[in-house]
Enzyme design. Structure first.
Site: not given
Length: 372
Positions: A306-307
């Site tokens: 993800g981020s």
């Protein structure tokens, strides 16, 4: 008659020389065993009359990057009995039951058991061991031992791991570096007679143990403590089942903290959380719960980046000169890629922002633009 006398003389001479040869062989064999093999049989006799009691080696300590001890050793005692040396079994049973808080049946079975040495209890507090030694009970041996002790209880528990009853590593760094931490056990050798009773005049011989090597970590317990507090706050705020935090040195990749809450008390690793309903649990189910409690999700579980991968994108963009910290961007909350509308995690958008602000906001649009 003369012929018979000559015949008898020959027989006597023959028997004499045969006996002489046999005695010569036996004498030679005796000289060989007593002179040339004396060391070998002396050692065998010594082994037969020696009784061995092991001395545990002190396990190597574990220290953080600042030299703070986070895994140490506590002196304890092992209480044993030697059947052939016991003169007052009833008194021994009475004292051991009282001092060790054990049932009479349990102690008596071990006191009356015919064995070279029988262990009654290990990991006994030194104060209790000294009290038992003060009774001067014949046949009772109090040997000093070591037990693992963790000054910070649950802090970094899933990283450090813990040891078992014999001081061997079970999980975590304790088992990973077992070869270096365990050391070499020593031994107490005492001489006994044919009945197994120690000879006071012979004294005892000791082979001293060799302590294990200390293990120095890159963990910083100050950072570990702060990260643990943050993880607990997040878990309570978000009502999460668990929260993990990893802090690394960006210069060399060293781990400075690794948190995976809830953690467990290293000094009581087999105690399940208070809220766990253990009524009617089978041993297999209890072990499953313990394994789950000990599991370090930071290294045992997989997850989508993800981020977190935006860190790599940002570092690559800055190093390649594609972007600078002062570059300006605008985030309306979505971006059109051909016929698809891709939203930012903040639907209303972040508006005008520079690259530092975009990184702080984890803005999806800026990083998509940077990658394109």
């Amino acid at each position: 008659m003369v012929k018979n006398k000559t015949y008898n003389r020959k027989k006597i001479v023959t028997i004499f020389f045969a006996c002489l040869i046999i005695f010569t062989i036996l004498a030679g064999r005796l000289v060989y065993l007593m002179v040339f093999q004396s060391d070998h049989y002396t050692e065998k006799a010594k082994e037969l009359h020696e009784r061995e009691r092991s001395i545990k080696a002190a396990r190597g300590r574990i220290l953080d990057v600042n030299g703070t001890v986070i895994a140490d050793n506590k002196t304890v005692c092992t209480i044993s009995v030697i059947h052939n040396q016991i003169k007052d079994p009833d008194r021994i049973v009475e004292v051991l039951c009282k001092e060790l808080d054990l049932s009479e049946d349990y102690v008596r079975r071990r006191v009356e058991k015919y064995s070279s040495i029988e262990r009654i209890k290990s990991n006994v507090d030194k104060e209790i061991g000294d009290a038992i030694r003060a009774y001067n009970l014949e046949g009772v041996k109090v040997d000093e031992d070591y037990k693992r002790y963790y000054p910070y209880d649950s802090l970094a528990s899933k990283v450090l791991g813990f040891t078992g009853g014999d001081n061997q590593g079970i999980i975590g760094l304790e088992v990973k570096y077992e070869e270096y931490l365990k050391g070499e056990d020593g031994m107490i050798l005492t001489i006994t007679d044919a009945k197994g009773v120690e000879l006071d005049a012979a004294g005892e011989e000791r082979v001293e143990p060799v302590a294990g090597n200390d293990l120095y970590l890159s963990l910083d317990m100050n950072i570990q403590s702060y990260a643990t507090q943050l993880a607990k706050q997040v878990m309570e705020t978000k009502q999460a089942d668990r929260v993990s935090i990893i802090v690394m040195n960006p210069q060399n990749g060293e781990l400075m903290a690794m948190v995976d809450v809830p953690e467990f008390n290293l000094n009581q690793p087999y105690t399940l959380p208070e809220e766990t309903d253990t009524a009617g649990l089978s041993e297999e189910k209890k072990q499953e719960l313990l394994n789950g409690m000990w599991r370090n999700g930071c290294i045992s579980d997989t997850y989508e980046p993800g981020s977190t991968f935006k860190i790599v994108t940002a570092a690559a963009g800055l190093e390649g000169g594609v972007v600078t910290t002062e570059d300006q961007f605008s985030c309306p909350g979505f971006i059109m890629v051909e016929d698809r509308r891709i939203r930012c995690h903040k639907i209303s958008g972040h508006g005008a922002e520079n690259f530092i602000q975009a990184t702080m906001n984890s803005c999806n649009l800026v990083f998509m633009e940077l990658q394109s």
